[in-house]
Design a protein around this motif. Structure first.
Motif, PDB file in Angstrom:
ATOM      1  N   UNK A 463       0.772  -1.232   0.000  1.00 15.25           N
ATOM      2  CA  UNK A 463       0.000   0.000   0.000  1.00 15.25           C
ATOM      3  C   UNK A 463       0.802   1.280   0.000  1.00 15.25           C
ATOM      4  N   UNK A 464       1.952   1.291  -0.663  1.00 14.16           N
ATOM      5  CA  UNK A 464       2.723   2.531  -0.778  1.00 14.16           C
ATOM      6  C   UNK A 464       1.896   3.579  -1.524  1.00 14.16           C
ATOM      7  N   UNK A 465       1.988   4.831  -1.071  1.00 19.41           N
ATOM      8  CA  UNK A 465       1.186   5.901  -1.671  1.00 19.41           C
ATOM      9  C   UNK A 465       2.055   7.091  -2.071  1.00 19.41           C
ATOM     10  N   UNK A 466       1.526   7.868  -2.996  1.00 24.57           N
ATOM     11  CA  UNK A 466       2.066   9.167  -3.419  1.00 24.57           C
ATOM     12  C   UNK A 466       3.325   9.053  -4.270  1.00 24.57           C
ATOM     13  N   UNK A 467       4.359   8.391  -3.765  1.00 26.37           N
ATOM     14  CA  UNK A 467       5.613   8.229  -4.505  1.00 26.37           C
ATOM     15  C   UNK A 467       6.484   7.239  -3.755  1.00 26.37           C
ATOM     16  N   UNK A 468       7.369   6.584  -4.475  1.00 22.03           N
ATOM     17  CA  UNK A 468       8.336   5.691  -3.847  1.00 22.03           C
ATOM     18  C   UNK A 468       9.733   6.087  -4.309  1.00 22.03           C
ATOM     19  N   UNK A 469      10.700   5.970  -3.416  1.00 21.38           N
ATOM     20  CA  UNK A 469      12.075   6.368  -3.713  1.00 21.38           C
ATOM     21  C   UNK A 469      12.969   5.141  -3.820  1.00 21.38           C
ATOM     22  N   UNK A 470      13.623   5.014  -4.957  1.00 19.75           N
ATOM     23  CA  UNK A 470      14.551   3.924  -5.207  1.00 19.75           C
ATOM     24  C   UNK A 470      15.968   4.452  -5.029  1.00 19.75           C
ATOM     25  N   UNK A 471      16.712   3.883  -4.085  1.00 19.34           N
ATOM     26  CA  UNK A 471      18.100   4.271  -3.879  1.00 19.34           C
ATOM     27  C   UNK A 471      18.983   3.537  -4.878  1.00 19.34           C
ATOM     28  N   UNK A 472      19.646   4.305  -5.763  1.00 21.45           N
ATOM     29  CA  UNK A 472      20.443   3.704  -6.826  1.00 21.45           C
ATOM     30  C   UNK A 472      21.916   3.578  -6.459  1.00 21.45           C
ATOM     31  N   UNK A 473      22.318   4.229  -5.371  1.00 22.85           N
ATOM     32  CA  UNK A 473      23.741   4.241  -5.031  1.00 22.85           C
ATOM     33  C   UNK A 473      24.493   5.099  -6.036  1.00 22.85           C
ATOM     34  N   UNK A 474      25.704   4.721  -6.369  1.00 21.20           N
ATOM     35  CA  UNK A 474      26.460   5.476  -7.367  1.00 21.20           C
ATOM     36  C   UNK A 474      25.938   5.141  -8.762  1.00 21.20           C
ATOM     37  N   UNK A 475      25.997   6.135  -9.654  1.00 18.06           N
ATOM     38  CA  UNK A 475      25.388   5.959 -10.977  1.00 18.06           C
ATOM     39  C   UNK A 475      26.359   6.411 -12.060  1.00 18.06           C
ATOM     40  N   UNK A 476      25.957   6.147 -13.293  1.00 17.46           N
ATOM     41  CA  UNK A 476      26.695   6.642 -14.464  1.00 17.46           C
ATOM     42  C   UNK A 476      25.686   7.064 -15.516  1.00 17.46           C
ATOM     43  N   UNK A 477      26.108   7.954 -16.395  1.00 18.86           N
ATOM     44  CA  UNK A 477      25.227   8.433 -17.460  1.00 18.86           C
ATOM     45  C   UNK A 477      25.059   7.345 -18.501  1.00 18.86           C
ATOM     46  N   UNK A 478      23.934   7.406 -19.187  1.00 14.87           N
ATOM     47  CA  UNK A 478      23.673   6.438 -20.251  1.00 14.87           C
ATOM     48  C   UNK A 478      23.906   7.089 -21.625  1.00 14.87           C
TER      49      UNK A 478
END
Length: 478
Positions: A463-478
């Motif tokens: 029942x998550x509402x409104x928005x969920x946040x995904x922690x990606x850690x370190x990233x790189x551009x695509x």
């Protein structure tokens, strides 16, 4: 003769409007190291509360503007009365003001629980009524003839600041530069013609100097008698030097605008001598005393290159309206995420009623925001904008250590999707991906269209509402 004067005035205005800067003047960076440090901290806070309140709440009318003789939708006064009769009745509200249910600790607790990190309180709006114990005017909440003045909490601004600081919320003072009550701004020898000063400053310079000193003295009172203040939020941007006029500010005057210079350099130096590191926000007057900009009731389409804050109403009105309709928690959370992803702060307004209490809807709305923030605040506080900022319904934020969050906005009553997709950025190979408020790692993969993060059924059923946040850690551009 009157038609000739109006025609000449229009020509003058048109010529100066053409000469005024058509684009937005550049942001002037601050040089004071203490202020720069405070601005950096302020950009970490992200979410704040602004409170518009005064005797006008007794009528449920828009703050101050109904006594302004401009023919705009927000300036209308009761047609049963002539303009001057109406102003007299409006100003009498100051004496009957008696908010017996005033309990700022209740506001402060609700704001802190909502995740708000700072408050901006209206110490004085354009009508000139001081919500603090000024010694410069009897038009104040602590005056002997005011119903509330015998209350031990009559110095309202001081009580508000102390209550919020007690909850760990940083305090800032809203202060109106124009003052439509004091005789050195709207001189009662002349009728006011619009929101601006109503006499010739060149002809009566001593009167303007009185107003400059009056303004300086009131701000110094706030800077010295109300504890630690971290923001001086100045409204009424038509009070500005003539050389800083813009097309927008020129449009606020029916007659050729005047040099309404109140010596912001002197005021700022004084204020910071008492409150080192003070952030000064001379709203809409682009220059060295506008440490951050404040788009009102709107969210910029893209990130801005300077510190900024969207100020917006939680309901439909800045001040108390008896039947105000509040925005949904879903809308407010989405606004917050969108603003933060673009590098801004969100300053959300409430207007207490004449008894000193907030609408029930204000409390329930703040609780709903707080419920979301308690889970997802990590993706909001202390973050900065990171390209691509937003991809469809996914917004991005980044911590100073490089950790990136992908925040997926959910429609009202929308269930968590099985897959969240986005492009432009991806976790580094081998990096872990997880969702705030849930345990365990999430499975993700790179596709021809970007990145797909799979959300297992066990999460989608929570029942998550409104928005969920995904922690990606370190990233790189695509």
């Amino acid at each position: 003769m009157r038609k000739l004067w109006m025609a000449l005035g229009c020509v003058w205005l048109s010529l100066h409007a053409a000469n005024a800067q058509s684009g937005e003047p550049p942001y002037v960076p601050e040089t004071d190291k203490a202020v720069l440090q405070k601005l950096e901290e302020w950009q970490d806070w992200k979410f704040g509360m602004i409170i518009h309140w005064g005797p006008y709440s007794q009528w449920g009318v828009v703050e101050s503007w109904s006594i302004c003789p401009e023919d705009e939708g927000w300036t209308q006064h009761d047609p049963k009365y002539s303009y001057f009769e109406y102003v007299k009745r409006y100003e009498a509200l100051g004496k009957s003001f008696n908010p017996t249910r005033f309990a700022p600790e209740k506001w402060a607790k609700a704001a802190a629980n909502a995740g708000m990190k700072y408050v901006v309180f209206t110490t004085k709006h354009h009508d000139g009524y001081a919500m603090f114990d000024t010694k410069q005017s009897d038009y104040r909440v602590t005056a002997p003839d005011v119903a509330f003045s015998k209350n031990p909490r009559a110095n309202i601004a001081k009580e508000v600041f102390e209550a919020f600081r007690q909850e760990g919320v940083h305090a800032g003072a809203y202060f109106s530069k124009p003052d439509w009550h004091v005789d050195s701004y709207w001189w009662n020898y002349f009728p006011p013609h619009d929101r601006n000063v109503n006499y010739d400053l060149k002809k009566y310079p001593e009167r303007w100097n009185q107003f400059k000193q009056y303004t300086y003295n009131q701000i110094e009172e706030l800077m010295t008698g109300y504890g630690k203040l971290e923001i001086l939020w100045l409204d009424g941007g038509w009070v500005r030097p003539l050389k800083q006029q813009t097309q927008e500010s020129l449009s606020w005057s029916k007659t050729p605008p005047q040099d309404q210079d109140i010596d912001m350099g002197k005021i700022t130096a004084m204020a910071r001598s008492h409150q080192p590191g003070l952030i000064v926000v001379d709203r809409s007057v682009h220059g060295p005393y506008e440490n951050y900009r404040t788009p009102e009731q709107q969210i910029p389409d893209k990130p801005l290159s300077y510190p900024w804050e969207t100020c917006m109403t939680m309901g439909g009105s800045w001040s108390y309206a008896p039947n105000d309709k509040y925005k949904s928690v879903n809308t407010l959370v989405h606004n917050l995420v969108d603003i933060v992803a673009k590098g801004g702060n969100y300053l959300l307004n409430v207007g207490p009623g004449p008894d000193g209490e907030l609408h029930d809807a204000a409390y329930t709305t703040m609780k709903g925001i707080g419920d979301w923030m308690h889970v997802n605040g990590e993706a909001i506080y202390g973050t900065r904008a990171v390209a691509p900022y937003k991809d469809g319904k996914v917004c991005f934020t980044q911590k100073k250590d490089g950790t990136v969050y992908a925040i997926c906005l959910l429609d009202e009553n929308e269930s968590l999707p099985a897959v969240i997709s986005f492009k432009g950025i991806r976790p580094k190979k081998g990096g872990s991906v997880n969702m705030l408020g849930a345990s365990g790692k999430l499975v993700w993969k790179t596709t021809g269209n970007g990145v797909e993060v799979k959300l297992p059924e066990v999460l989608r059923s929570k029942g998550f509402k409104h928005a969920v946040a995904i922690r990606l850690g370190s990233v790189e551009k695509m």
